[in-house]
Scaffold this motif. Sequence first.
Motif, PDB file in Angstrom:
ATOM      1  N   GLN A   1       0.848  -1.209   0.000  1.00  9.39           N
ATOM      2  CA  GLN A   1       0.000   0.000   0.000  1.00  9.39           C
ATOM      3  C   GLN A   1       0.879   1.253   0.000  1.00  9.39           C
ATOM      4  OE1 GLN A   1      -3.145  -0.627  -0.518  1.00  9.39           O
ATOM      5  NE2 GLN A   1      -2.763  -2.819  -0.268  1.00  9.39           N
ATOM      6  N   THR A   2       0.242   2.413  -0.157  1.00  7.46           N
ATOM      7  CA  THR A   2       0.999   3.669  -0.281  1.00  7.46           C
ATOM      8  C   THR A   2       0.378   4.779   0.563  1.00  7.46           C
ATOM      9  OG1 THR A   2      -0.389   4.200  -2.197  1.00  7.46           O
ATOM     10  CG2 THR A   2       1.782   3.275  -2.672  1.00  7.46           C
TER      11      THR A   2
ATOM     12  N   SER B   1      -1.506   4.935   6.099  1.00  7.68           N
ATOM     13  CA  SER B   1      -0.560   5.413   7.121  1.00  7.68           C
ATOM     14  C   SER B   1      -1.243   6.249   8.197  1.00  7.68           C
ATOM     15  CB  SER B   1       0.489   6.295   6.447  1.00  7.68           C
ATOM     16  OG  SER B   1      -0.123   7.503   5.997  1.00  7.68           O
TER      17      SER B   1
ATOM     18  N   GLU C   1     -10.096   0.668   7.629  1.00 13.82           N
ATOM     19  CA  GLU C   1      -8.986   0.055   6.870  1.00 13.82           C
ATOM     20  C   GLU C   1      -9.156  -1.462   6.909  1.00 13.82           C
ATOM     21  OE1 GLU C   1      -6.058   1.033   5.013  1.00 13.82           O
ATOM     22  OE2 GLU C   1      -6.072  -1.151   4.827  1.00 13.82           O
TER      23      GLU C   1
ATOM     24  N   ASP D   1     -14.309  -3.953   6.011  1.00 14.80           N
ATOM     25  CA  ASP D   1     -14.544  -3.643   4.601  1.00 14.80           C
ATOM     26  C   ASP D   1     -15.233  -2.283   4.481  1.00 14.80           C
ATOM     27  OD1 ASP D   1     -15.230  -3.432   1.988  1.00 14.80           O
ATOM     28  OD2 ASP D   1     -16.494  -5.234   1.925  1.00 14.80           O
ATOM     29  N   GLY D   2     -14.453  -1.289   4.108  1.00 14.29           N
ATOM     30  CA  GLY D   2     -14.971   0.077   4.021  1.00 14.29           C
ATOM     31  C   GLY D   2     -15.959   0.308   2.890  1.00 14.29           C
TER      32      GLY D   2
ATOM     33  N   ILE E   1     -10.747  -2.912  -2.329  1.00 18.32           N
ATOM     34  CA  ILE E   1     -11.115  -4.334  -2.366  1.00 18.32           C
ATOM     35  C   ILE E   1     -12.197  -4.611  -1.335  1.00 18.32           C
ATOM     36  CG2 ILE E   1     -10.233  -6.665  -1.936  1.00 18.32           C
ATOM     37  CD1 ILE E   1      -7.562  -5.626  -3.137  1.00 18.32           C
TER      38      ILE E   1
HETATM   39  N1  SAM Z   1      -4.913   7.892   2.851  1.00 10.61           N
HETATM   40  C1  SAM Z   1      -3.826   6.990   3.092  1.00 10.61           C
HETATM   41  C2  SAM Z   1      -2.631   7.683   3.655  1.00 10.61           C
HETATM   42  O1  SAM Z   1      -2.662   8.910   3.787  1.00 10.61           O
HETATM   43  O2  SAM Z   1      -1.661   6.986   3.980  1.00 10.61           O
HETATM   44  C3  SAM Z   1      -3.463   6.229   1.862  1.00 10.61           C
HETATM   45  C4  SAM Z   1      -4.363   5.119   1.616  1.00 10.61           C
HETATM   46  S1  SAM Z   1      -3.815   3.915   0.470  1.00 10.61           S
HETATM   47  C5  SAM Z   1      -3.629   4.815  -1.031  1.00 10.61           C
HETATM   48  C6  SAM Z   1      -5.368   3.013   0.266  1.00 10.61           C
HETATM   49  C7  SAM Z   1      -5.741   2.157   1.444  1.00 10.61           C
HETATM   50  O3  SAM Z   1      -7.043   1.627   1.198  1.00 10.61           O
HETATM   51  C8  SAM Z   1      -4.826   0.952   1.666  1.00 10.61           C
HETATM   52  O4  SAM Z   1      -4.277   0.997   2.947  1.00 10.61           O
HETATM   53  C9  SAM Z   1      -5.764  -0.255   1.482  1.00 10.61           C
HETATM   54  O5  SAM Z   1      -5.462  -1.338   2.321  1.00 10.61           O
HETATM   55  C10 SAM Z   1      -7.105   0.360   1.827  1.00 10.61           C
HETATM   56  N2  SAM Z   1      -8.285  -0.362   1.330  1.00 10.61           N
HETATM   57  C11 SAM Z   1      -8.481  -0.980   0.148  1.00 10.61           C
HETATM   58  N3  SAM Z   1      -9.718  -1.514   0.101  1.00 10.61           N
HETATM   59  C12 SAM Z   1     -10.324  -1.214   1.288  1.00 10.61           C
HETATM   60  C13 SAM Z   1     -11.601  -1.480   1.840  1.00 10.61           C
HETATM   61  N4  SAM Z   1     -12.562  -2.164   1.201  1.00 10.61           N
HETATM   62  N5  SAM Z   1     -11.867  -1.013   3.090  1.00 10.61           N
HETATM   63  C14 SAM Z   1     -10.943  -0.323   3.789  1.00 10.61           C
HETATM   64  N6  SAM Z   1      -9.713  -0.043   3.309  1.00 10.61           N
HETATM   65  C15 SAM Z   1      -9.406  -0.481   2.074  1.00 10.61           C
END
Ligand code: SAM
Length: 217
Positions: free
Chosen positions: A59-60, A89, A107, A134-135, A207
């Motif tokens: 992830q980022t 993060s 998350e 699951d968001g 996801i």
């Molecule tokens: N806003 C974050 C930051 O400032 O560090 C960056 C978020 S990163 C681009 C996207 C995040 O969405 C990942 O940590 C990923 O695990 C999460 N994610 C993906 N699908 C998700 C879901 N269904 N529910 C919750 N989180 C999810």
Amino acid sequence: MRDYKYERERMVETQIRARGVRDERVLQAMLRVPRHLFVPPEFEDMAYADTPLPIGEGQTISQPYMVAVMTELLEIKETDKVLEIGTGSGYQTAILAELASLVVTVERIETLLRKAERRLTELGYTNIIFIVGDGTLGWKKEAPYQGIIVTAGAPEVPPSLFEQLDEGGRMVIPVGAWGYQTLTLVRKENGRMIKEELFGCTFVPLIGKEGWKENGA
Ligand code: SAM
């Protein structure tokens, strides 16, 4: 020792204000939050660079400009309740917590959520609710939300999130293909969805039940 305050000022002037973000509350929040504490130690010297960075688990942490634009689009008021999907993060969470009365952040990867929770608690934030799950299904218990921000790319606007958006509320969400999306502003007016497509972007996939399956289907 590096002068992080100076690096933050430069980041805000050259990457954010110079590209058109004008909301003073957003700019001030970006000046306050110590982004270098949200990146892994090996990337600390790049914390204020004009780029997303890896945070583990594939992830980022988003690029500073993207965080600023998405936050500005929400037009958060001090009394607002905001739902964030994709804590990562916790950096974006901190910016939201500077502006809103309550932030609910969801998350799906527990290790990331717990790390973010520890960091944000140590920094003194007391207006954040942390949820592992699951968001794409939102978090009904605190709904409705005046603002919803999704920081992962969705194939379409998850119906549960639109349902939990308050009348007159705003949602910012990347919508499109697995590897390339369009940043989209969604508003709820008289119960109807008004969509505005803004610009192209690339986020990790959202996801979940109302998002992508793990294999991209
Ligand atoms: N806003 C974050 C930051 O400032 O560090 C960056 C978020 S990163 C681009 C996207 C995040 O969405 C990942 O940590 C990923 O695990 C999460 N994610 C993906 N699908 C998700 C879901 N269904 N529910 C919750 N989180 C999810």
